[in-house]
Design a protein around this motif. Structure first.
Motif, mmCIF file in Angstrom:
data_model
loop_
_atom_site.group_PDB
_atom_site.id
_atom_site.type_symbol
_atom_site.label_atom_id
_atom_site.label_comp_id
_atom_site.label_asym_id
_atom_site.label_seq_id
_atom_site.Cartn_x
_atom_site.Cartn_y
_atom_site.Cartn_z
ATOM 1 N N PRO A 61 -1.966 2.182 -10.248
ATOM 2 C CA PRO A 61 -1.303 3.492 -10.274
ATOM 3 C C PRO A 61 -0.262 3.587 -9.165
ATOM 4 O O PRO A 61 -0.533 3.211 -8.021
ATOM 5 N N ALA A 62 0.910 4.079 -9.502
ATOM 6 C CA ALA A 62 2.008 4.138 -8.539
ATOM 7 C C ALA A 62 1.954 5.417 -7.711
ATOM 8 O O ALA A 62 1.452 6.452 -8.156
ATOM 9 N N THR A 63 2.481 5.327 -6.493
ATOM 10 C CA THR A 63 2.654 6.508 -5.662
ATOM 11 C C THR A 63 4.018 7.135 -5.968
ATOM 12 O O THR A 63 4.810 6.592 -6.750
ATOM 13 N N LYS A 64 4.317 8.239 -5.298
ATOM 14 C CA LYS A 64 5.596 8.922 -5.512
ATOM 15 C C LYS A 64 6.767 8.140 -4.928
ATOM 16 O O LYS A 64 7.935 8.519 -5.162
ATOM 17 N N GLU A 65 6.477 7.082 -4.191
ATOM 18 C CA GLU A 65 7.544 6.261 -3.630
ATOM 19 C C GLU A 65 8.245 5.410 -4.693
ATOM 20 O O GLU A 65 9.337 4.888 -4.459
ATOM 21 N N VAL A 66 7.626 5.276 -5.857
ATOM 22 C CA VAL A 66 8.181 4.438 -6.921
ATOM 23 C C VAL A 66 9.027 5.307 -7.862
ATOM 24 O O VAL A 66 8.532 6.302 -8.389
ATOM 25 N N PRO A 67 10.295 4.950 -8.079
ATOM 26 C CA PRO A 67 11.128 5.717 -9.021
ATOM 27 C C PRO A 67 10.489 5.789 -10.406
ATOM 28 O O PRO A 67 9.924 4.809 -10.894
ATOM 29 N N ARG A 68 10.584 6.945 -11.039
ATOM 30 C CA ARG A 68 9.925 7.158 -12.330
ATOM 31 C C ARG A 68 10.393 6.172 -13.392
ATOM 32 O O ARG A 68 9.627 5.792 -14.271
ATOM 33 N N LEU A 81 10.779 3.163 -13.229
ATOM 34 C CA LEU A 81 10.090 1.878 -13.134
ATOM 35 C C LEU A 81 8.667 1.938 -13.672
ATOM 36 O O LEU A 81 8.025 0.903 -13.846
ATOM 37 N N LEU A 82 8.166 3.144 -13.933
ATOM 38 C CA LEU A 82 6.768 3.310 -14.298
ATOM 39 C C LEU A 82 6.532 3.099 -15.790
ATOM 40 O O LEU A 82 7.406 3.358 -16.615
ATOM 41 N N HIS A 83 5.315 2.653 -16.113
ATOM 42 C CA HIS A 83 4.883 2.662 -17.511
ATOM 43 C C HIS A 83 4.884 4.121 -17.961
ATOM 44 O O HIS A 83 4.332 4.988 -17.270
ATOM 45 N N PRO A 84 5.515 4.439 -19.097
ATOM 46 C CA PRO A 84 5.713 5.849 -19.479
ATOM 47 C C PRO A 84 4.422 6.637 -19.683
ATOM 48 O O PRO A 84 4.410 7.860 -19.486
ATOM 49 N N ARG A 85 3.363 5.983 -20.064
ATOM 50 C CA ARG A 85 2.113 6.704 -20.315
ATOM 51 C C ARG A 85 1.137 6.579 -19.150
ATOM 52 O O ARG A 85 0.541 7.565 -18.721
ATOM 53 N N LYS A 86 0.997 5.376 -18.618
ATOM 54 C CA LYS A 86 -0.016 5.137 -17.589
ATOM 55 C C LYS A 86 0.442 5.498 -16.180
ATOM 56 O O LYS A 86 -0.374 5.658 -15.280
ATOM 57 N N ARG A 87 1.772 5.580 -15.972
ATOM 58 C CA ARG A 87 2.324 5.815 -14.636
ATOM 59 C C ARG A 87 1.871 4.734 -13.646
ATOM 60 O O ARG A 87 1.455 5.011 -12.531
ATOM 61 N N THR A 88 1.928 3.506 -14.122
ATOM 62 C CA THR A 88 1.529 2.350 -13.323
ATOM 63 C C THR A 88 2.729 1.442 -13.079
ATOM 64 O O THR A 88 3.767 1.558 -13.738
ATOM 65 N N GLY A 120 0.787 -1.225 0.000
ATOM 66 C CA GLY A 120 0.000 0.000 0.000
ATOM 67 C C GLY A 120 0.821 1.278 0.000
ATOM 68 O O GLY A 120 0.283 2.357 -0.293
ATOM 69 N N GLN A 121 2.116 1.184 0.290
ATOM 70 C CA GLN A 121 2.978 2.368 0.250
ATOM 71 C C GLN A 121 3.357 2.753 -1.176
ATOM 72 O O GLN A 121 3.746 3.889 -1.429
ATOM 73 N N PHE A 122 3.215 1.809 -2.113
ATOM 74 C CA PHE A 122 3.761 2.026 -3.450
ATOM 75 C C PHE A 122 2.705 2.128 -4.557
ATOM 76 O O PHE A 122 3.037 2.494 -5.677
ATOM 77 N N VAL A 123 1.461 1.796 -4.251
ATOM 78 C CA VAL A 123 0.384 1.912 -5.239
ATOM 79 C C VAL A 123 -0.849 2.515 -4.583
ATOM 80 O O VAL A 123 -1.063 2.393 -3.373
ATOM 81 N N ARG A 124 -1.671 3.175 -5.410
ATOM 82 C CA ARG A 124 -2.928 3.755 -4.936
ATOM 83 C C ARG A 124 -4.053 2.735 -5.147
ATOM 84 O O ARG A 124 -4.199 2.196 -6.244
ATOM 85 N N ILE A 125 -4.815 2.506 -4.095
ATOM 86 C CA ILE A 125 -5.831 1.455 -4.130
ATOM 87 C C ILE A 125 -7.172 1.994 -3.639
ATOM 88 O O ILE A 125 -7.271 2.487 -2.509
ATOM 89 N N SER A 126 -8.187 1.889 -4.476
ATOM 90 C CA SER A 126 -9.542 2.252 -4.077
ATOM 91 C C SER A 126 -10.130 1.126 -3.215
ATOM 92 O O SER A 126 -9.560 0.027 -3.131
ATOM 93 N N THR A 127 -11.252 1.383 -2.586
ATOM 94 C CA THR A 127 -11.873 0.367 -1.719
ATOM 95 C C THR A 127 -12.229 -0.917 -2.469
ATOM 96 O O THR A 127 -11.910 -2.020 -2.004
ATOM 97 N N PRO A 128 -12.871 -0.848 -3.659
ATOM 98 C CA PRO A 128 -13.172 -2.099 -4.379
ATOM 99 C C PRO A 128 -11.912 -2.869 -4.779
ATOM 100 O O PRO A 128 -11.881 -4.101 -4.708
ATOM 101 N N VAL A 129 -10.881 -2.144 -5.199
ATOM 102 C CA VAL A 129 -9.626 -2.794 -5.581
ATOM 103 C C VAL A 129 -8.964 -3.411 -4.354
ATOM 104 O O VAL A 129 -8.446 -4.525 -4.407
ATOM 105 N N PHE A 130 -9.005 -2.686 -3.244
ATOM 106 C CA PHE A 130 -8.433 -3.202 -1.995
ATOM 107 C C PHE A 130 -9.027 -4.567 -1.657
ATOM 108 O O PHE A 130 -8.311 -5.516 -1.345
ATOM 109 N N ARG A 131 -10.347 -4.657 -1.724
ATOM 110 C CA ARG A 131 -11.016 -5.903 -1.367
ATOM 111 C C ARG A 131 -10.621 -7.040 -2.304
ATOM 112 O O ARG A 131 -10.373 -8.166 -1.860
ATOM 113 N N ALA A 132 -10.570 -6.748 -3.611
ATOM 114 C CA ALA A 132 -10.255 -7.788 -4.591
ATOM 115 C C ALA A 132 -8.814 -8.265 -4.453
ATOM 116 O O ALA A 132 -8.538 -9.473 -4.488
ATOM 117 N N VAL A 133 -7.891 -7.337 -4.285
ATOM 118 C CA VAL A 133 -6.474 -7.690 -4.168
ATOM 119 C C VAL A 133 -6.219 -8.412 -2.847
ATOM 120 O O VAL A 133 -5.476 -9.400 -2.795
#
Length: 210
Positions: free
Chosen positions: A107-114, A116-123, A81-94
């Protein structure tokens, strides 16, 4: 740290990995090393999160382009949870599907070096395996492991034998951690960054519910 001779061969017990071997492997990771290690799905390549050279070495071995989703292998849900943003429905499923043979793209948080991210989706991909050796590594490391399935270019199946990895990639790795027991399929990859889940790759994980 770049492999100049041949990778260190580290044998560990599949259920009770020796602490000394785990510590030595983590020390190598902290020095900038790149390892191959077993998971509950198949072997993977691993490096420290901030290891820029290690990232490029993985890209070279697997011939990956900039759109590839790297995975952060996490110790538990709190760390994830420190490295990705998770909504309530996603939280439950994961939460219901972990630990297990799934990789989730989120979606990545700012804790993830750029880099490592998908260049367009920032995931970025995240996963929590169910494997004693990985558990021991992550506990000693105390941060996620930057990871990618050990699937070589132009092959359809990942590598599953430690000795085969040593013979083919020993000169490109710093260590091979072998527990003698490993899965034979890569993870199931599910993209949860949009409004609806998207199955990116069907693998060892089955029965995901949304």
């Amino acid at each position: 740290m770049a492999a100049t001779t041949t990778a260190r061969w580290v044998e560990v017990h599949p259920r009770n990995p020796q602490r000394r071997a785990i510590r030595a492997t983590v020390d190598l990771l902290r020095e900038g090393g790149l390892i191959a290690y077993p998971t509950d799905s198949c072997f993977a390549l691993g490096a420290m999160l901030g290891n820029r050279e290690g990232l490029e070495r993985i890209r070279t071995i697997r011939r990956l382009d900039a759109r590839h989703h790297f995975t952060l292998v996490c110790r538990d849900f709190a760390q994830l949870g420190q490295f990705v943003r998770i909504s309530t429905p996603v939280f439950r499923a994961v939460k219901a599907a972990t630990p297990g043979c799934y990789t989730f793209i989120l979606p990545a948080t700012k804790e993830v070096p750029r880099r490592l991210l998908h260049p367009r989706k920032r995931t970025v991909g995240v996963r929590i395996p169910r494997h004693p050796v990985v558990d021991a590594l992550l506990e000693e490391l105390d941060e996620p492991l930057l990871s990618s399935t050990l699937l070589l270019p132009d092959t359809e199946e990942p590598m599953t034998s430690g000795w085969e990895i040593h013979e083919r990639l020993g000169h490109q790795l710093d260590a091979i951690l072998d527990s003698g027991e490993c899965g034979t399929e890569p993870t199931t990859v599910i993209d949860l960054s949009g409004e609806e889940p998207e199955l990116v790759r069907q693998g060892a994980g089955e029965g995901f519910e949304w």
